[in-house]
Write a protein that holds these residues in place. Sequence first.
Motif: not given
Length: 557
Positions: A273-291
Amino acid sequence: MAKPVLLTVDDDREVLRAIERDLRRKYGSEYRVLRAGSGQEALEIVRELKIRNNAVALFLIDQRMPGMSGVEFLAQAITLFPDAKRVLLTAYADTEAAIAAINETGINHYLLKPWDPPEENLYPVLDELLEDWEAAFPPQFEGIRVLGNRWSPASHNIKDFLARNHVPYQWLDIETAASDAEVRSLVELLDEDETRNLPIVILPNGVRLKQPSLADLAEHAGLRTRATEAFYDLAIVGGGPAGLAAAVYGASEGLRTVMIEREAPGGQAGMSSRIENYLGFPSGLTGADLARRAVVQARRFGVEILSGEATEVRVDGPYRFLKLANGAELSCHALLVATGVQWRKLDAPGVERLTGAGIYYGAAMTEAMSTKDEDVYVVGGANSAGQAAMHFSRYARRVVILVRGSSLAASMSQYLINQLKSTPNIQIEYNTSVVEAHGEDHLEAISIHCSETNEVHKVPANSLFIMIGAAPNTDWLANIVERDERGFIYSGPQLTRDGKRPNGWKLDRDPGLLETNVPGIFVVGDVRHGSVKRVASGVGEGSVAISFVHQYLSKVV
Ligand SMILES: Cc1cc2nc3c(=O)[nH]c(=O)nc-3n(C[C@H](O)[C@H](O)[C@H](O)COP(=O)(O)OP(=O)(O)OC[C@H]3O[C@@H](n4cnc5c(N)ncnc54)[C@H](O)[C@@H]3O)c2cc1C
């Protein structure tokens, strides 16, 4: 958007053709003009339009028809399309009936035959009515509709599959038929056999799929299920972060690349529901968005993405053959396994029977809306459970996290622990495990064991989300690649034991860093023995593997 419909009905074929011609000439670019030769035939059309969720803007109906008069037709048709404008075509002798009908069926207008010239006698009236209709009419949902039951595992699987593949759909719960007019009218229009065998998927073109398999659904939802070519430079099995990264790098560097994914691109990360430690996305992003972003990027570089499951690998000289569950086969020079891990099952009475009917593995985000104002139980103490709890806390009345250990510190990131503790409707129960699930056709209660007091409490529960670790699913590769006792695949230096290369290895070099014991078969991400189970490390391995693929291909071709 499908054009709204103008439906005209007349038993006189010449008149019908003339009115259809006049309607098309003026309104054909914005509306779909349909015609019927009788009230009965028109009712069939109206029912089908309702099932497809098409909009009807106007009924233009002859009053005097054998079998069913225009007014009689309208009385039935407007129960399905109450907002459609209604115009009655009458001969001079029928004007009395038409005037009476203005009150009975809410006729908006009656037109006298003949209407020539239409510029004077037809279009001004219809223009005004259609303008009114457009101003008041809300846009219709146009995608796939799924009619099912909230507690049915098959309905859950369909919703989950469509959502994770980013296929827009509308969910219609049959249980709400009493309060929801849209659901009710659809149920009334479908055959009894269809409503008894839910879920049913209704496609925008009217095709109805009864209890479809996911493979069937994929085909009809426009996902690609067959490879367009017989041979690829690189085939990737698994579309999680590792597979997607490999696909993007492979295709961007000129390799003919196919990626096969059995559920939905994004893998486990897609469920976060929220990946907060992926580089370049300081406020996190949802896995669905990343996918979604990764899929767009992969497609842009020409990656072919197949919806399907790889079930068998065969090695023949420089070729690796991949068999899919639908029977299709494709070949490649380099094969990359990026199949990640799947949730471990919770072994307790009742859990297997109620899975999909209140019990779910993973965060099952499609179910979040249905937990509104309910209590939700989450089992697990890792980041995935913490993220899921945060997500559900936005909908549910209370979220209870059941943790087997006495602390979260060793298994969950500190930032998440802090978030959980500062969210008022989240409660953490330590030293607890679920020992039984209860319910007839859906989850109604769970029994929780507390290891400190050794007591078992039965509590009412409708939703239980299980996230208790994961295991690789690599049995289909058992006779091909070397695996550890849990099924994780060995690669690179892990394969050289006591200075000896793996059995059957004939090349005069050691296996490459991410290469398995079979030259040209690579492994990346969570499925690799010893991998770091993180999005960034999967992405890193997927992209690095491509340089090894190039080295391998330079010697093969
Ligand atoms: C809820 C949740 C939250 C997480 N949050 C974070 C986070 O915040 N930060 C972080 O760094 N990590 C997080 N992780 C971990 C991270 O998502 C994983 O480490 C990462 O997804 C692993 O990527 P992968 O590509 O190796 O495998 P996966 O993501 O597991 O993808 C493997 C894919 O292969 C497919 N597949 C399997 N077998 C076959 C087959 N035979 N044929 C075709 N396809 C197949 C599967 O359907 C799956 O889509 C989280 C994990 C979960 C579950």
